[in-house]
Design an enzyme around this catalytic site. Sequence first.
Site, PDB file in Angstrom:
ATOM      1  N   ARG A 176      11.368   2.300 -27.245  1.00  0.00           N
ATOM      2  CA  ARG A 176      10.203   2.169 -26.351  1.00  0.00           C
ATOM      3  C   ARG A 176       9.853   0.698 -26.235  1.00  0.00           C
ATOM      4  O   ARG A 176       9.682   0.021 -27.244  1.00  0.00           O
ATOM      5  CB  ARG A 176       9.025   2.981 -26.908  1.00  0.00           C
ATOM      6  CG  ARG A 176       9.348   4.463 -26.935  1.00  0.00           C
ATOM      7  CD  ARG A 176       8.207   5.308 -27.465  1.00  0.00           C
ATOM      8  NE  ARG A 176       8.618   6.712 -27.508  1.00  0.00           N
ATOM      9  CZ  ARG A 176       7.918   7.686 -28.070  1.00  0.00           C
ATOM     10  NH1 ARG A 176       6.749   7.413 -28.631  1.00  0.00           N
ATOM     11  NH2 ARG A 176       8.364   8.924 -28.064  1.00  0.00           N
ATOM     12  N   LYS A 233      -1.818  18.091 -27.203  1.00  0.00           N
ATOM     13  CA  LYS A 233      -1.214  17.868 -28.516  1.00  0.00           C
ATOM     14  C   LYS A 233      -2.223  18.180 -29.619  1.00  0.00           C
ATOM     15  O   LYS A 233      -3.415  17.944 -29.458  1.00  0.00           O
ATOM     16  CB  LYS A 233      -0.845  16.389 -28.710  1.00  0.00           C
ATOM     17  CG  LYS A 233      -0.002  15.770 -27.637  1.00  0.00           C
ATOM     18  CD  LYS A 233       0.473  14.368 -28.058  1.00  0.00           C
ATOM     19  CE  LYS A 233      -0.658  13.345 -28.130  1.00  0.00           C
ATOM     20  NZ  LYS A 233      -0.245  12.049 -28.670  1.00  0.00           N
ATOM     21  N   GLN A 236      12.556   9.201 -34.682  1.00  0.00           N
ATOM     22  CA  GLN A 236      11.627  10.339 -34.812  1.00  0.00           C
ATOM     23  C   GLN A 236      12.283  11.496 -35.542  1.00  0.00           C
ATOM     24  O   GLN A 236      13.456  11.780 -35.332  1.00  0.00           O
ATOM     25  CB  GLN A 236      11.229  10.834 -33.424  1.00  0.00           C
ATOM     26  CG  GLN A 236      10.058  10.104 -32.830  1.00  0.00           C
ATOM     27  CD  GLN A 236       9.462  10.843 -31.650  1.00  0.00           C
ATOM     28  OE1 GLN A 236      10.025  11.814 -31.163  1.00  0.00           O
ATOM     29  NE2 GLN A 236       8.319  10.385 -31.198  1.00  0.00           N
ATOM     30  N   CYS A 261      13.258  14.950 -25.296  1.00  0.00           N
ATOM     31  CA  CYS A 261      13.086  16.252 -24.642  1.00  0.00           C
ATOM     32  C   CYS A 261      14.123  16.516 -23.543  1.00  0.00           C
ATOM     33  O   CYS A 261      14.757  17.581 -23.554  1.00  0.00           O
ATOM     34  CB  CYS A 261      11.666  16.457 -24.130  1.00  0.00           C
ATOM     35  SG  CYS A 261      10.479  15.165 -24.469  1.00  0.00           S
ATOM     36  N   HIS A 299      12.318  20.264 -30.768  1.00  0.00           N
ATOM     37  CA  HIS A 299      11.868  21.019 -29.607  1.00  0.00           C
ATOM     38  C   HIS A 299      12.165  22.483 -29.830  1.00  0.00           C
ATOM     39  O   HIS A 299      13.322  22.865 -30.000  1.00  0.00           O
ATOM     40  CB  HIS A 299      12.550  20.498 -28.337  1.00  0.00           C
ATOM     41  CG  HIS A 299      12.113  19.102 -28.015  1.00  0.00           C
ATOM     42  ND1 HIS A 299      12.858  18.003 -28.334  1.00  0.00           N
ATOM     43  CD2 HIS A 299      10.971  18.639 -27.461  1.00  0.00           C
ATOM     44  CE1 HIS A 299      12.199  16.917 -27.974  1.00  0.00           C
ATOM     45  NE2 HIS A 299      11.054  17.264 -27.438  1.00  0.00           N
ATOM     46  N   HIS A 330       6.896  20.708 -28.704  1.00  0.00           N
ATOM     47  CA  HIS A 330       7.391  19.439 -29.242  1.00  0.00           C
ATOM     48  C   HIS A 330       6.726  19.257 -30.605  1.00  0.00           C
ATOM     49  O   HIS A 330       5.534  19.524 -30.739  1.00  0.00           O
ATOM     50  CB  HIS A 330       6.989  18.246 -28.371  1.00  0.00           C
ATOM     51  CG  HIS A 330       7.338  18.372 -26.913  1.00  0.00           C
ATOM     52  ND1 HIS A 330       8.225  17.530 -26.292  1.00  0.00           N
ATOM     53  CD2 HIS A 330       6.903  19.224 -25.965  1.00  0.00           C
ATOM     54  CE1 HIS A 330       8.317  17.850 -25.008  1.00  0.00           C
ATOM     55  NE2 HIS A 330       7.517  18.879 -24.785  1.00  0.00           N
ATOM     56  N   ASP A 382      12.137  14.557 -34.760  1.00  0.00           N
ATOM     57  CA  ASP A 382      11.697  15.225 -33.554  1.00  0.00           C
ATOM     58  C   ASP A 382      12.245  16.646 -33.515  1.00  0.00           C
ATOM     59  O   ASP A 382      13.317  16.915 -34.032  1.00  0.00           O
ATOM     60  CB  ASP A 382      12.289  14.429 -32.379  1.00  0.00           C
ATOM     61  CG  ASP A 382      11.559  14.686 -31.086  1.00  0.00           C
ATOM     62  OD1 ASP A 382      10.503  15.327 -31.102  1.00  0.00           O
ATOM     63  OD2 ASP A 382      12.070  14.227 -30.044  1.00  0.00           O
TER      64      ASP A 382
END
Lengths: 590, 590
Positions: free
Chosen positions: B315, B419, B333, B285, B337, B465, B335
């Site tokens: 992580r 979420k 990911q 992000c 945004h 997200h 991912d």
Amino acid sequence: MVVDAALTADEFSVGPEEDRLYRMRHSAAHILAQAMAELMPEAKLAIGPPIETGFYYDFLLPRPLTPDDLPALEARMREVVAADVPFAESRVPKDEARRLFADQPFKLELIDSFDGEEVGLCRHDALLDLCRGRHVERSGEVGAFKLMNIAGAYWRGDEHRPQLTRVYGALFATPEELAAYEHHLEEARARDHRRLGRELGLFYLTDEIGPGLPIFSPKGEMVRHLMETFVRDTQTKYGFQHVWTGHLVREALYRKSGHYDNYGDVMFPAMVDGDNVFRLKPMNCPSHMTLYKEMGVRSYRELPLRFSEFATLYRYEASGAIGGLTRVRSLTQDDCHVFCTPEQIESEFTRCLELIREVLTAYGLTEYRVQLSLKGEEGKFVDDPWKWETATQALRSALNANGVAYESVAGEAAFYGPKADFMAKDALGREWQLSTIQIDFIQPARLGVEYIGEDGHAHTPVLIHRAVTGSTERFLGVLIEHYGGAFPLWLAPVQAIVIPIADRHNNYAEQVLRRLNEAGLRAEVDQRTERMNAKIRDAQLQKVPYMLVVGDREAEAEAVAVRLRSNENLGAMSLAELVARMHDEVARRA
Amino acid sequence: MVVDAALTADEFSVGPEEDRLYRMRHSAAHILAQAMAELMPEAKLAIGPPIETGFYYDFLLPRPLTPDDLPALEARMREVVAADVPFAESRVPKDEARRLFADQPFKLELIDSFDGEEVGLCRHDALLDLCRGRHVERSGEVGAFKLMNIAGAYWRGDEHRPQLTRVYGALFATPEELAAYEHHLEEARARDHRRLGRELGLFYLTDEIGPGLPIFSPKGEMVRHLMETFVRDTQTKYGFQHVWTGHLVREALYRKSGHYDNYGDVMFPAMVDGDNVFRLKPMNCPSHMTLYKEMGVRSYRELPLRFSEFATLYRYEASGAIGGLTRVRSLTQDDCHVFCTPEQIESEFTRCLELIREVLTAYGLTEYRVQLSLKGEEGKFVDDPWKWETATQALRSALNANGVAYESVAGEAAFYGPKADFMAKDALGREWQLSTIQIDFIQPARLGVEYIGEDGHAHTPVLIHRAVTGSTERFLGVLIEHYGGAFPLWLAPVQAIVIPIADRHNNYAEQVLRRLNEAGLRAEVDQRTERMNAKIRDAQLQKVPYMLVVGDREAEAEAVAVRLRSNENLGAMSLAELVARMHDEVARRA
């Protein structure tokens, strides 16, 4: 290429045919020194060698020099040239030279540093300078020159010594050659990938992310993706497989592989959690060798194995050495490691060479020379003379077998073995080091990589390291300059912009867009409330290959009026015709 | 899902229809405690709750328990069941309970921890236990059970407290249900992605690289690549763009974004060089918001902007929490945004939902439920009640507008917002959390992300997200188990193996291979000197979809004898027929 004169001026050598140019440039440097000494009598003179495009001179000045000073300096130089004064060389004992240059500390240091009892001098007009010789006879013969710019440079290239002011001049034999050079410079400036990258909205370098760590917009990512997809597909065609090994490893692996000792300076700082120490990958080799081992015992029958990976590597280059995309800290290499038997080196080298040729040719980089980078006396190289000798012989004979001409350069090898580096010329004739093929007899043994030979015994495979475009980031920087930002259709992030003449054509414009998207083409509609000509101009500035204007006539005929970014007007074309034309252009990578 | 009973046994709740099973399992735990107390009188009893598939009990034992002990324990339990003894509940003052459990330190601690003046007891046969109630009437009613395995567990889940021995039992109402559960377990074991991953040669976890950092062979990389290409193409179809932002940023960015305070525990250790501190990206992000800002001022007309990226995130999960591909430290990911106006939340949510549905359906993951993960009272959440309320309302109404049923769970939100988490059921009916859509009113304001609204003023965009499959690594782990390693044709790393019957058919086999490769199909030739049946068996073990046997007859007819991994024999087929069949199967993702 600018030779770093503070370090290598003494070693600057030219062939006989370049001697005249050398004399002109060398003489012009003296004339510049004279002009400066007259402008600022307190100036201390350092060194003033000829360089590939002209000359420079380094000075310690009583005040900062600005570009506004250059016209006066240049005008004075032209007066000296017009006066056509003679250059007179002589030699004097060092002691006498010390007296003559008593108020010039840099000259005194140079005198002390020279071998022998005497030093050379050169006098012309008002200036006496320390000099190794080779001038024109008279100042009227120096050719066409222009003072170009001002830069800072440390005395003797040492950042602990005084910072000097360097004045660069361009000099060629004729005004035409000087003009051509200036045109070339202008072209290069217009193509500067840092400026174009921002104007075209491709990538950004920011303080938030960090120096040398570019981030890519949707347009920039699309070009990256197309570049990598092309190399991946070509690699697959040539029998290379792809692997994935992430971005970090335990530091212990690099202690074993030799990277810690020989490449530690270039690694990002360690991530330390007690005994658990991780490092970002600066190279893939140890990870690929670990994968090889994990995949189980290999027989000679399974070799060669060719592991390719588009992994982003991280190298902690000094912050002064980074800039744009061509000197980055994050580099996504199109890296490959071929594990093979010694007998397979030649055929695997040939395979790599063919792959490299096919890819570079697709980008129009057809001119290149090969440098054989060898171990040097100094520098960080693993110490194992026999393996170096064997690897170097293998690389030489692979080059010879393929009829590749090359020149050898000592000291430029990787720490683990010799390299064949490909220096390609771009559209402006500038050289870039891109592809590389390297032979490594050292790392596989250090990491215990083995295969079972036909004799039933364990052997160490040879590792061929190979990159095609080098890295995505650097190669993209080169491509932006090579194409001047006007990517060929297959690489263009936006291939077409649909331009509705009025709002009532927006619907049809969207239809055209859908049709192009369905055909796998990348297009956008410009629905801003600008006038058509402004939209065309903006699309041209963005270097979009196709502009598709749609109005009443086009909507009725299910057609588009096609204009190219070159401003060529192709007139009306049916959608089917357009799609076929674009598909063909993409397929040919034209 | 195993409820972590040491922490949540007290909160374990069941619907009325499950009450009987709850009573059976709860009672069986007491019977297990009795059997253990008889086997080892020095045993200290801790806690023994029912769980979703049975029950367990935690003990502090005088000696290590081994699987060999389980039959004796189970036999004794069956005796108690056969004796059909009654369960009797009662309540006593805490002081009396302390006397009764004077030699049971864990029970004493539990007594102290309970509210009120009295505690509940349960007596059956020889055992008196501390108890909250709800049992069967008599031990004969506990149903069909089996002791399954032994594990370690810290008292109260706290690694600083004593480590206890946990005995797990499975328990269902009928023997048929127990048998079905055991069959399910066996199936799950056969599909274990860690075992299959190594057998199929897809990925490896090694000490050299580091825990939780898998590396992928050519086969594993191919599956990854196909998965990511599919999601990328689908994302493009749905109007998402792709960006590239690398793998690390300056730590200062995470201090600003809130990650340092709220997510610092999960980050890899810092890379420190004096004032220059870098962190591996645990999330994209902040990088995507930085890119948004660098791309220049956006007008509301340019929103929504949808930045997708397949970035590998890192992580630093606790080493005890990692294993296989489903709990990793490196996760790629899918991912995205979405930067949008508040008015666009609903339509963008719908777009994300449709994308997720299309992708999950292609993988045969058609059954899923949605969990609305909300802020909890405890845990790390940015403190801004109004924004939380607004984001939660927006997410609820987007779910409602799309007719999505959901259940709310407090404490499971991201630190920056609520979420919608998608829990999908695999082929064995097991649930995996995969996709997620999150609404964030907090981060864009912290990083100063803005757009110019229709009113000419600066506004903060909402950030959605979104992840589709979650991460490539974890989703691949799930897929391996979901498919039992037998990937559908479009995903199979090797789609066909050509098997020459004798050496003289090798040439034709190579022709077949070339034809398949040219058709974009992934194939290999098995030229080993094994017998044909052994080659077929090996190909089936490797779960290769198509085995193409070629002998004299096939070579003459330019055909192949086709056998599927299911062992179905399709007989002879021309190469053209085969290619058409395979292309069709790939296109349908069958």
